[in-house]
Design a protein around this motif. Structure first.
Motif, PDB file in Angstrom:
ATOM      1  N   ILE A 105       0.865  -1.181   0.000  1.00 38.49           N
ATOM      2  CA  ILE A 105       0.000   0.000   0.000  1.00 38.49           C
ATOM      3  C   ILE A 105       0.902   1.231   0.000  1.00 38.49           C
ATOM      4  O   ILE A 105       1.831   1.337   0.799  1.00 38.49           O
ATOM      5  CB  ILE A 105      -0.920   0.036   1.225  1.00 38.49           C
ATOM      6  CG1 ILE A 105      -1.814  -1.203   1.251  1.00 38.49           C
ATOM      7  CG2 ILE A 105      -1.775   1.296   1.211  1.00 38.49           C
ATOM      8  CD1 ILE A 105      -2.759  -1.327   0.089  1.00 38.49           C
ATOM      9  N   GLY A 106       0.619   2.146  -0.909  1.00 44.32           N
ATOM     10  CA  GLY A 106       1.401   3.371  -0.988  1.00 44.32           C
ATOM     11  C   GLY A 106       0.509   4.558  -1.220  1.00 44.32           C
ATOM     12  O   GLY A 106      -0.696   4.522  -0.928  1.00 44.32           O
ATOM     13  N   ASN A 107       1.067   5.608  -1.740  1.00 40.93           N
ATOM     14  CA  ASN A 107       0.273   6.816  -2.003  1.00 40.93           C
ATOM     15  C   ASN A 107       0.828   7.529  -3.221  1.00 40.93           C
ATOM     16  O   ASN A 107       2.016   7.437  -3.539  1.00 40.93           O
ATOM     17  CB  ASN A 107       0.283   7.752  -0.800  1.00 40.93           C
ATOM     18  CG  ASN A 107       1.660   8.335  -0.516  1.00 40.93           C
ATOM     19  OD1 ASN A 107       2.548   7.634  -0.057  1.00 40.93           O
ATOM     20  ND2 ASN A 107       1.829   9.606  -0.796  1.00 40.93           N
ATOM     21  N   ARG A 108      -0.067   8.212  -3.918  1.00 37.71           N
ATOM     22  CA  ARG A 108       0.288   9.146  -4.973  1.00 37.71           C
ATOM     23  C   ARG A 108      -0.287  10.484  -4.531  1.00 37.71           C
ATOM     24  O   ARG A 108      -1.502  10.667  -4.526  1.00 37.71           O
ATOM     25  CB  ARG A 108      -0.300   8.729  -6.327  1.00 37.71           C
ATOM     26  CG  ARG A 108       0.253   7.430  -6.869  1.00 37.71           C
ATOM     27  CD  ARG A 108       1.722   7.562  -7.269  1.00 37.71           C
ATOM     28  NE  ARG A 108       2.209   6.362  -7.907  1.00 37.71           N
ATOM     29  CZ  ARG A 108       2.747   5.327  -7.262  1.00 37.71           C
ATOM     30  NH1 ARG A 108       2.878   5.379  -5.942  1.00 37.71           N
ATOM     31  NH2 ARG A 108       3.163   4.268  -7.910  1.00 37.71           N
ATOM     32  N   LEU A 109       0.597  11.393  -4.115  1.00 37.03           N
ATOM     33  CA  LEU A 109       0.184  12.601  -3.411  1.00 37.03           C
ATOM     34  C   LEU A 109      -0.635  12.162  -2.197  1.00 37.03           C
ATOM     35  O   LEU A 109      -0.161  11.385  -1.385  1.00 37.03           O
ATOM     36  CB  LEU A 109      -0.587  13.536  -4.343  1.00 37.03           C
ATOM     37  CG  LEU A 109       0.213  14.100  -5.537  1.00 37.03           C
ATOM     38  CD1 LEU A 109      -0.671  15.018  -6.378  1.00 37.03           C
ATOM     39  CD2 LEU A 109       1.465  14.830  -5.089  1.00 37.03           C
ATOM     40  N   ILE A 113     -11.622   9.965   7.083  1.00 38.51           N
ATOM     41  CA  ILE A 113     -10.566   9.028   7.490  1.00 38.51           C
ATOM     42  C   ILE A 113      -9.696   8.652   6.290  1.00 38.51           C
ATOM     43  O   ILE A 113      -8.454   8.636   6.380  1.00 38.51           O
ATOM     44  CB  ILE A 113     -11.172   7.771   8.141  1.00 38.51           C
ATOM     45  CG1 ILE A 113     -11.752   8.109   9.514  1.00 38.51           C
ATOM     46  CG2 ILE A 113     -10.125   6.669   8.263  1.00 38.51           C
ATOM     47  CD1 ILE A 113     -12.496   6.960  10.167  1.00 38.51           C
ATOM     48  N   ILE A 114     -10.335   8.361   5.164  1.00 41.95           N
ATOM     49  CA  ILE A 114      -9.579   8.005   3.956  1.00 41.95           C
ATOM     50  C   ILE A 114      -8.701   9.160   3.506  1.00 41.95           C
ATOM     51  O   ILE A 114      -7.519   8.987   3.177  1.00 41.95           O
ATOM     52  CB  ILE A 114     -10.546   7.589   2.833  1.00 41.95           C
ATOM     53  CG1 ILE A 114     -11.289   6.301   3.217  1.00 41.95           C
ATOM     54  CG2 ILE A 114      -9.801   7.388   1.517  1.00 41.95           C
ATOM     55  CD1 ILE A 114     -12.423   5.958   2.279  1.00 41.95           C
ATOM     56  N   PHE A 115      -9.258  10.364   3.525  1.00 40.23           N
ATOM     57  CA  PHE A 115      -8.500  11.537   3.088  1.00 40.23           C
ATOM     58  C   PHE A 115      -7.342  11.842   4.038  1.00 40.23           C
ATOM     59  O   PHE A 115      -6.200  12.056   3.601  1.00 40.23           O
ATOM     60  CB  PHE A 115      -9.426  12.745   2.978  1.00 40.23           C
ATOM     61  CG  PHE A 115      -8.705  14.038   2.734  1.00 40.23           C
ATOM     62  CD1 PHE A 115      -8.042  14.250   1.533  1.00 40.23           C
ATOM     63  CD2 PHE A 115      -8.675  15.024   3.701  1.00 40.23           C
ATOM     64  CE1 PHE A 115      -7.359  15.441   1.300  1.00 40.23           C
ATOM     65  CE2 PHE A 115      -7.999  16.219   3.481  1.00 40.23           C
ATOM     66  CZ  PHE A 115      -7.337  16.428   2.282  1.00 40.23           C
ATOM     67  N   VAL A 116      -7.613  11.843   5.324  1.00 42.27           N
ATOM     68  CA  VAL A 116      -6.566  12.154   6.306  1.00 42.27           C
ATOM     69  C   VAL A 116      -5.463  11.097   6.263  1.00 42.27           C
ATOM     70  O   VAL A 116      -4.275  11.416   6.373  1.00 42.27           O
ATOM     71  CB  VAL A 116      -7.166  12.255   7.729  1.00 42.27           C
ATOM     72  CG1 VAL A 116      -6.062  12.354   8.784  1.00 42.27           C
ATOM     73  CG2 VAL A 116      -8.079  13.472   7.815  1.00 42.27           C
ATOM     74  N   GLY A 117      -5.858   9.829   6.074  1.00 41.06           N
ATOM     75  CA  GLY A 117      -4.857   8.774   5.960  1.00 41.06           C
ATOM     76  C   GLY A 117      -3.941   8.997   4.764  1.00 41.06           C
ATOM     77  O   GLY A 117      -2.715   8.822   4.855  1.00 41.06           O
ATOM     78  N   TYR A 171      -1.615  11.921   5.512  1.00 38.46           N
ATOM     79  CA  TYR A 171      -0.561  11.496   6.452  1.00 38.46           C
ATOM     80  C   TYR A 171       0.543  10.723   5.730  1.00 38.46           C
ATOM     81  O   TYR A 171       1.735  10.975   5.944  1.00 38.46           O
ATOM     82  CB  TYR A 171      -1.182  10.629   7.555  1.00 38.46           C
ATOM     83  CG  TYR A 171      -0.141   9.934   8.412  1.00 38.46           C
ATOM     84  CD1 TYR A 171       0.585  10.642   9.353  1.00 38.46           C
ATOM     85  CD2 TYR A 171       0.113   8.561   8.249  1.00 38.46           C
ATOM     86  CE1 TYR A 171       1.551  10.012  10.131  1.00 38.46           C
ATOM     87  CE2 TYR A 171       1.070   7.928   9.013  1.00 38.46           C
ATOM     88  CZ  TYR A 171       1.784   8.659   9.949  1.00 38.46           C
ATOM     89  OH  TYR A 171       2.741   8.027  10.700  1.00 38.46           O
ATOM     90  N   MET A 172       0.152   9.783   4.862  1.00 46.36           N
ATOM     91  CA  MET A 172       1.157   9.004   4.129  1.00 46.36           C
ATOM     92  C   MET A 172       1.977   9.908   3.207  1.00 46.36           C
ATOM     93  O   MET A 172       3.195   9.733   3.065  1.00 46.36           O
ATOM     94  CB  MET A 172       0.472   7.901   3.323  1.00 46.36           C
ATOM     95  CG  MET A 172      -0.183   6.832   4.178  1.00 46.36           C
ATOM     96  SD  MET A 172      -1.054   5.576   3.190  1.00 46.36           S
ATOM     97  CE  MET A 172       0.327   4.767   2.375  1.00 46.36           C
ATOM     98  N   TRP A 173       1.314  10.878   2.595  1.00 44.16           N
ATOM     99  CA  TRP A 173       2.007  11.803   1.693  1.00 44.16           C
ATOM    100  C   TRP A 173       3.027  12.646   2.458  1.00 44.16           C
ATOM    101  O   TRP A 173       4.201  12.740   2.052  1.00 44.16           O
ATOM    102  CB  TRP A 173       0.975  12.699   1.007  1.00 44.16           C
ATOM    103  CG  TRP A 173       1.552  13.761   0.126  1.00 44.16           C
ATOM    104  CD1 TRP A 173       2.521  13.613  -0.827  1.00 44.16           C
ATOM    105  CD2 TRP A 173       1.189  15.150   0.114  1.00 44.16           C
ATOM    106  NE1 TRP A 173       2.783  14.815  -1.446  1.00 44.16           N
ATOM    107  CE2 TRP A 173       1.980  15.773  -0.890  1.00 44.16           C
ATOM    108  CE3 TRP A 173       0.265  15.909   0.819  1.00 44.16           C
ATOM    109  CZ2 TRP A 173       1.873  17.132  -1.176  1.00 44.16           C
ATOM    110  CZ3 TRP A 173       0.154  17.264   0.524  1.00 44.16           C
ATOM    111  CH2 TRP A 173       0.950  17.858  -0.457  1.00 44.16           C
ATOM    112  N   LEU A 174       2.604  13.253   3.577  1.00 49.29           N
ATOM    113  CA  LEU A 174       3.499  14.101   4.359  1.00 49.29           C
ATOM    114  C   LEU A 174       4.623  13.284   4.990  1.00 49.29           C
ATOM    115  O   LEU A 174       5.767  13.743   5.060  1.00 49.29           O
ATOM    116  CB  LEU A 174       2.705  14.844   5.440  1.00 49.29           C
ATOM    117  CG  LEU A 174       1.675  15.863   4.915  1.00 49.29           C
ATOM    118  CD1 LEU A 174       0.928  16.484   6.084  1.00 49.29           C
ATOM    119  CD2 LEU A 174       2.367  16.941   4.076  1.00 49.29           C
TER     120      LEU A 174
END
Length: 405
Positions: A194-198, A386-390, A393-396
């Motif tokens: 699991i990762g993030n794009r922005l 919750i989805i947005f804040v998560g 958090y991963m982005w920052l």
């Protein structure tokens, strides 16, 4: 950077060497490390593999009179990467690989024979038949076409969101499975995490091992995910057609239409090249520029440094860009894409979430509102937040880790 001794013998880890335009892509699938080097660099690596010392390599290159390379610096770089070790330190390679066992991502391996069967010609014919038939039905039945209003929800917000998240997660899992099976077709293992794009949370398959393959063999693993997406859209469209024949017109149809729209959005999202999506990797492979995004970041920081008189950014000392023209075009797309993404966040997503939050509060304060409506809106807003804040958090956290590194 430590320099190489002329009479030193080196252990070279198992490396793949593939032509990449005028250069060569050298790397280790075990280490997930790949680097683009000129032809002279490839020569140094092959001579090291043959047991030659840096001193012998210098003499051989000088005798040939070809393209010169600073052998000491190049060998030192290989040591820093972990591609070569002094023979008395060869054990450090296995220790480094042992450290990879702590990787929390899921390791995926599949029998290459099974993977080749999945992507065989008969299966491809069946795939085209299903996608073509679904497209044929949608062409003559407007109710089976993509409904661009399918995300507009008026009731059962929380239930719809939960079910759509579950179905979308299954679609994403199939997307990533497509990537990994296509890579396994060539004997390449991969990892799923699991990762993030922005600020967007994403599932991502690490296909680093495919860079050890010839250039033409990388396209299928890179494009297999979107091929699966098209199959999912086709199958869901056929399911909607079957339900309609049975007289269904309610929630199930609406949910499946929302799923189709979600997968379509996912395919369109892949064209956001600035986010290192599937299409980005296809393009970088086509251009023989595997480090395009990394070079663009270096290039932009250097531009910022020069424009600001050294107050911002970072100076790039003697950058060796593969193609400045390609880099300039991609850098413009990189900047425009991020501005567009930030604008969409600030002008569309956050105001929409705020409106739902206001409606939830109004329902809480309104004595005439039903308990179901109050909880429906409240749970919907809570899950969305919750989805947005998560994702934020991963982005920052990723940005902070990059700055510290």
């Amino acid at each position: 950077m430590e320099t190489a001794m002329d009479d030193a013998q080196y252990f070279v880890v198992p490396l793949s060497i593939q032509p990449e335009g005028e250069d060569f892509l050298i790397g280790s699938a075990e280490m997930d490390e790949f680097y683009q080097v000129p032809a002279a660099g490839r020569t140094v690596v092959t001579l090291l593999q043959a047991g030659k010392t840096p001193g012998e390599i210098k003499a051989m290159l000088a005798a040939e009179g070809g393209e010169m390379v600073d052998v000491d610096d190049f060998v030192a770089m290989l040591r820093e990467i972990g591609f070569v070790y002094p023979v008395n330190e060869a054990h450090l390679h296995q220790e480094r690989l042992a450290g990879r066992d702590e990787d929390k991502r899921i390791l995926f391996r599949a029998d290459p024979g099974i993977a080749r069967a999945v992507f065989s010609a008969p299966v491809l014919v069946g795939y085209l038949a299903v996608v073509g038939y679904a497209g044929y039905l949608a062409l003559f039945d407007p109710a089976l076409r993509i409904d661009r209003h399918a995300f507009f929800i008026e009731r059962d917000l929380a239930l719809t969101l939960v079910l759509l998240l579950v179905l979308s997660s299954l679609a994403v899992a199939l997307h990533e499975l497509g990537h990994m099976l296509a890579a396994a077709r060539h004997g390449v293992s991969s990892r799923l995490g699991i990762g993030n794009r922005l600020w967007n949370i994403v599932a991502e398959a690490d296909l680093s091992g495919i860079w050890a393959l010839p250039k033409r063999q990388r396209y299928l693993p890179l494009m297999a995910g979107m091929m699966v997406d098209l199959l999912v859209i086709a199958l869901v469209t056929l399911a909607i057609a079957a339900l309609r024949r049975e007289g269904e017109t309610g929630f199930a149809i609406f949910l499946l239409q929302a799923l189709v729209l979600q997968v379509v959005v996912t395919i369109v999202w892949q064209f956001n090249l600035f986010l290192k999506t599937d299409v980005y990797y296809v393009l970088s492979n086509y251009l023989s520029y595997p480090n395009l995004d990394a070079d663009a970041r270096v290039y932009l920081r250097d531009c910022l440094y020069r424009v600001s008189g050294g107050r911002l950014g970072t100076s790039a000392e003697a950058p060796a860009y593969r193609s400045v023209r390609v880099l300039r075009v991609f850098s413009v797309l990189w900047i425009v894409g991020r501005i567009a993404a930030l604008s969409l966040l600030l002008l569309v997503f956050l105001p929409t979430l705020a409106r739902y939050a206001a409606k939830s509060y109004e329902a809480y304060r309104d004595p005439a509102a039903s308990t179901y409506t109050m909880y429906d809106l409240g749970i919907f807003v809570l899950l969305s937040a919750i989805i947005f804040v998560g994702g934020v958090y991963m982005w920052l956290r990723g940005r902070w880790a990059a700055r510290r590194a």
